[in-house]
Design a protein around this motif. Structure first.
Motif, short mmCIF file in Angstrom:
data_model
loop_
_atom_site.label_atom_id
_atom_site.label_comp_id
_atom_site.label_asym_id
_atom_site.label_seq_id
_atom_site.Cartn_x
_atom_site.Cartn_y
_atom_site.Cartn_z
N THR A 201 67.21 -3.39 137.95
CA THR A 201 68.20 -4.45 137.69
C THR A 201 67.29 -5.65 137.63
O THR A 201 67.77 -6.60 136.71
CB THR A 201 69.29 -4.40 138.61
OG1 THR A 201 68.70 -3.80 139.94
CG2 THR A 201 70.33 -3.80 138.32
N SER B 3 65.27 -5.97 134.49
CA SER B 3 66.49 -5.61 133.29
C SER B 3 65.57 -5.79 131.89
O SER B 3 65.70 -5.14 131.03
CB SER B 3 67.51 -6.33 133.44
OG SER B 3 67.16 -7.78 133.05
N PHE C 146 73.82 -1.96 134.97
CA PHE C 146 74.22 -3.47 135.11
C PHE C 146 75.55 -3.80 135.55
O PHE C 146 76.20 -4.45 136.15
CB PHE C 146 73.69 -4.19 134.06
CG PHE C 146 72.13 -4.60 134.13
CD1 PHE C 146 71.92 -5.88 134.60
CD2 PHE C 146 71.35 -3.69 133.91
CE1 PHE C 146 70.37 -6.25 134.72
CE2 PHE C 146 70.01 -3.87 133.93
CZ PHE C 146 69.76 -5.31 134.43
N ALA D 143 76.75 -2.31 138.80
CA ALA D 143 76.40 -3.35 139.76
C ALA D 143 77.40 -4.60 139.82
O ALA D 143 78.01 -5.19 140.76
CB ALA D 143 75.09 -4.01 139.67
N ARG D 144 78.00 -4.98 138.74
CA ARG D 144 78.96 -6.07 138.38
C ARG D 144 80.16 -5.49 138.92
O ARG D 144 80.94 -6.27 139.94
CB ARG D 144 79.00 -6.55 136.78
CG ARG D 144 79.85 -7.69 137.00
CD ARG D 144 79.06 -9.02 137.36
NE ARG D 144 79.91 -10.21 137.74
CZ ARG D 144 80.55 -10.34 138.59
NH1 ARG D 144 80.62 -9.19 139.52
NH2 ARG D 144 81.58 -11.14 138.64
N ILE E 297 78.03 -10.26 131.95
CA ILE E 297 77.02 -9.45 131.81
C ILE E 297 76.91 -8.78 130.55
O ILE E 297 75.59 -8.46 130.23
CB ILE E 297 77.10 -8.47 133.10
CG1 ILE E 297 75.88 -7.70 133.41
CG2 ILE E 297 78.21 -7.48 132.95
CD1 ILE E 297 74.66 -8.49 133.95
N LEU F 68 73.60 -8.62 128.41
CA LEU F 68 73.05 -7.22 127.92
C LEU F 68 72.98 -7.00 126.49
O LEU F 68 72.09 -6.59 126.09
CB LEU F 68 74.02 -6.14 128.44
CG LEU F 68 73.59 -5.63 129.87
CD1 LEU F 68 74.69 -4.46 130.28
CD2 LEU F 68 72.26 -4.94 129.86
#
Lengths: 397, 419
Positions: free
Chosen positions: A391, A394, B303, B306-307, B341, B345
């Motif tokens: 993470t 990333s 990701f 996690a968010r 996010i 991304l």
């Protein structure tokens, strides 16, 4: 309203059952069973009856008794419809039905009257379906990779669907591909080179990155902001645009086909991520601890060595593992820089093997298993560290 | 006092940062600039070595008693395009030996022959002969003569450092290289690969974020394609998709989904018929995009998960009180929380997919309509051996990347700081 949600429940649950039973059938086909029809309609219809009888029975009998008896009846039905199937297959069907009926536990005629029940039913089964789907799609290639390495090319050409393993063969027969790639194709050497390159990259990267990250995190100097923002930009730049200039320069300096050449390239390309990850962690260490060190008369070297490193071992571990995986999996530079089999890494060696159309596929897959297993083991074992590393880093592959 | 302390701090900082900065500069930044230089040069793979004079020594006996030998030096210029200036050859001989037919360009002094050949043009070749005899008429040890290696020297320009430039490479990139198709393929691959990976990432994260058993195992398993070595995964998929004996085609044929196997990685187009509209699908490209999604959705998943786990549970509880449906909860609570996010991304994956080389190279080698810009760099530079052309394509990539980054920092750079 009630009828609508009941119908939806029956259709969706039965659809889910059909999906897992079809996956089971496909997996069994790969064990050499001779199925040629998925019978989706048939399973779907008896699945609807199964779900219907489940909600109709409701709480009249004990849940465990209910699911066992229902699954048993379902399996017998199934057996009658597919008479040729062996008992282990039907036992699998029984277990799947058991799992499925257990998931139905919270649905009764009453619960189907609740608000938004149609959406809830849909969500529930989509979740279940999604998990089965993702697990299957991800694990299936790994499974094929593993079992192919135990088969022979001829057997697979005769029947590309028979992946059953013959355990009556001796172990040396079963693991023959592995013996061959170690003895004939020198994979022992490639494992050593890959390990040396990966571990070397980790060590050199840490040696360069820890001091730099400390400076970026703690010290004030001209160009600091420029440096910390350019780190992010630098690792957006891809390896493919570096390849041609590096290739020409390395050719002139005789650095191609050398482990040293690979080491400096890998170190330089992983350094930005490593610095980025480490400086973030270093900033979270309270400055007071360092001030105490300065009071004791430590210089920066002592502070890094005696205070920063011991306090940030988890972050260093995750950087180390992350860099190890990048170096171990790296392919582009090893393809460009190595053309003598003496200096191949594992990835390059497998690619070289595949270049010869004569190479039987079980050797290719045995090599793939050998290169994959260490990374997956490290990943499973250190997942916690690596996930935080992934993470944080990333942006880099 | 304080001034000297801050000076010391600066000095320390530079000492700590410098090694890393120098290394990254040499291996990452220097090549990007070197690309600009190379892309304006007409240079091929075989030209990158600095030309050097080479000699192969052959020794023959020409008299009966072995007291006279003929030594042949097969001389050549290793370069096919460049000259070497003031080439000199030096060779040593044992005692009591003298030359019979000494070439005018050479000198024989104290057991040594030194020749001055002047300039050699490109591809220069010469068989230089020298006859030697023993002064006392004794037999000469042939192997001893053979074992001495001649030393050659000469001056040549490094072909990389010459200053003749040309615009041909860029002309070729834009006019002779199917540039539009190349660019379109790259964008298809990048865009659909990115969007697909993010969609699957959202789905997977949404699934794993429910209270299900074995959630941590599921997270681990979902990351397997991302952490596995690309070589192993690409070859496994190639085997799975193989038209002749691949598992997938065999299964589809076995269950009567297909009549004949399809070559998912080797067929450029497939004609699809949906609702009476016929259209051509880029088959191999689509397959490669799906592999790309399979391999990189785990990163998006990680990701987004996690968010999702950071969204306060109270929001959902409040929605339950208000009687919101699951879809409403997703649209009004989850989605706004993950847009930031997702935009980050999207940009990161977009740039990385744009640069993707290994996956396509290993699956199709760029054949069947899967040639993207990075693949083209490799093809031009190493398959066609035109280094200058490969560099020119690299420059195009870098220019496009820089424009993406400018757009990125303009549009969502501020958002990135908030997360």
């Amino acid at each position: 309203m009630k009828f609508k949600s009941l119908a939806l429940f029956l259709v969706i649950s039965s659809f889910f059952l059909t999906c897992i039973l079809s996956i089971w059938k496909v997996m069994s086909t790969l064990q050499g069973l001779n199925f040629t029809n998925l019978n989706i309609a048939q399973i779907f219809i008896i699945g609807i009856f199964l779900s219907l009888s489940f909600v109709l029975i409701g709480n009249k009998i004990n849940h465990l008794m209910k699911i066992i008896s229902l699954s048993f009846i379902f399996s017998i039905f199934y057996f009658y419809l597919n008479e040729t199937s062996p008992y282990w297959y039907i036992f699998g069907v029984f277990l799947i039905t058991l799992f499925f009926t257990n998931k139905l536990k919270k649905y009764t005629m009453q619960s189907l009257k609740e608000d938004f029940i149609t959406e809830k039913v849909t969500f529930d089964f989509i979740t279940l379906f999604g998990i089965v789907f993702f697990a299957f799609v991800i694990l299936f290639p790994f499974y094929i990779m593993l079992v192919t390495s135990f088969k022979t090319q001829i057997a697979l050409l005769v029947n590309p669907l028979d992946f059953s393993l013959d355990f009556s063969k001796s172990l040396t027969e079963l693991f023959k591909s592995y013996f061959v790639i170690f003895e004939t194709y020198n994979f022992g050497r490639y494992i050593l080179i890959s390990s040396a390159v990966s571990i070397g990259t980790v060590i050199i990267t840490l040696l360069f990155a820890i001091p730099a990250a400390y400076a970026v995190a703690r010290l004030n100097f001209f160009g600091k902001n420029f440096l910390s923002s350019s780190i992010l930009i630098i690792y957006m730049f891809p390896a493919i645009v570096l390849v041609i200039p590096l290739y020409t320069v390395f050719s002139q300096f005789g650095l191609r086909n050398s482990i040293f050449g690979l080491l400096i390239v890998y170190t330089a390309t992983t350094l930005p991520v490593a610095i980025y990850m480490l400086q973030g962690y270093f900033k979270s260490i309270p400055k007071e601890i360092e001030d105490a060190g300065i009071m004791d008369g430590q210089n920066w070297f002592g502070i890094i060595l005696k205070i920063i490193i011991p306090l940030s071992l988890p972050a260093i571990a995750s950087v180390a593992l992350y860099v190890f995986m990048i170096a171990w999996n790296e392919f582009l530079f090893s393809l460009m820089f190595l053309d003598s089999p003496k200096s191949f890494t594992l990835s390059r060696a497998i690619q070289y093997l595949s270049g010869d159309a004569e190479t039987p596929r079980q050797y290719l897959m045995a090599g793939s298993v050998i290169v994959t297993v260490p990374v997956l083991l490290i990943f499973v074992y250190f997942e916690k560290y690596l996930v935080s590393g992934l993470t944080a880093g990333s942006v880099k592959e | 006092m304080s001034i000297s302390l801050s000076k010391l701090e600066k000095r320390t900082a530079y000492a700590l940062v410098l090694p890393a900065v120098l290394l990254v500069f040499a291996i990452v930044l220097f090549p990007i600039f070197a690309n600009v230089w190379i892309s304006f040069k007409d240079i091929e793979l075989k030209d990158i070595r600095i030309p050097e004079p080479r000699a192969k020594k052959i020794v023959k006996t020409i008299s009966d008693n072995g007291s006279e030998l003929k030594v042949i030096y097969k001389l050549r210029n290793s370069s096919l395009i460049q000259e070497i200036r003031s080439v000199k050859l030096q060779d040593k001989f044992p005692k009591n030996i003298s030359p019979i037919n000494l070439d005018a360009r050479c000198n024989f002094k104290s057991k040594k022959i030194i020749c001055d050949f002047g300039n050699w043009e490109a591809k220069y070749r010469e068989n230089f002969e020298l006859i030697i005899k023993n002064i006392n008429g004794e037999k000469i040890d042939k192997d001893l003569i053979k074992s001495k290696k001649p030393i050659l020297s000469g001056k040549a320009d490094n072909p990389l450092l010459t200053t003749n430039f040309t615009l041909d490479n860029f002309k070729k990139v834009f006019y002779e290289n199917n540039f539009v198709e190349l660019l379109l393929t790259t964008f298809y691959f990048t865009f659909f690969g990115t969007v697909g990976a993010i969609i699957f990432g959202i789905l997977a994260a949404q699934l794993v974020n429910q209270n299900i058993q074995g959630r941590t195992y599921m997270r681990g398993i979902l990351l397997f394609p991302y952490v596995g070595p690309v070589v192993a995964l690409a070859y496994t998929w190639t085997l799975l998709l193989d038209p002749n004996s691949g598992t997938l085609n065999a299964l589809l044929v076995n269950f009567n989904v297909l009549e004949t196997p399809i070559n998912l990685l080797g067929q450029k187009y497939i004609t699809m018929n949906i609702l009476g509209f016929e259209f051509k699908l880029r088959l191999a490209l689509t397959t490669v995009i799906f592999f790309e999604i399979w391999r990189y959705f785990p990163l998006a998943f990680l990701f987004i998960l996690a968010r999702l786990q950071a969204i306060p549970q109270t929001l959902y509880e409040a929605a339950d009180v208000d009687g919101a449906s699951p879809i409403q909860k997703f649209i009004h609570i989850t989605l706004p929380q993950i847009t930031a996010i997702i935009s980050i991304l999207f940009m990161i994956r977009f740039i990385w997919n744009f640069n993707k080389f290994e996956d396509i190279f290993l699956l199709t080698g760029g054949a069947s309509g899967t040639r993207t810009l990075p693949i083209n760099v490799y093809q031009q530079g190493f398959a066609v051996s035109d280094i200058g052309m490969g560099s020119a394509v690299s420059i195009v990539i870098v220019m496009l990347l820089i424009s993406f980054m400018i757009i990125y920092f303009r549009l969502i750079g501020k958002k990135a700081n908030e997360v």
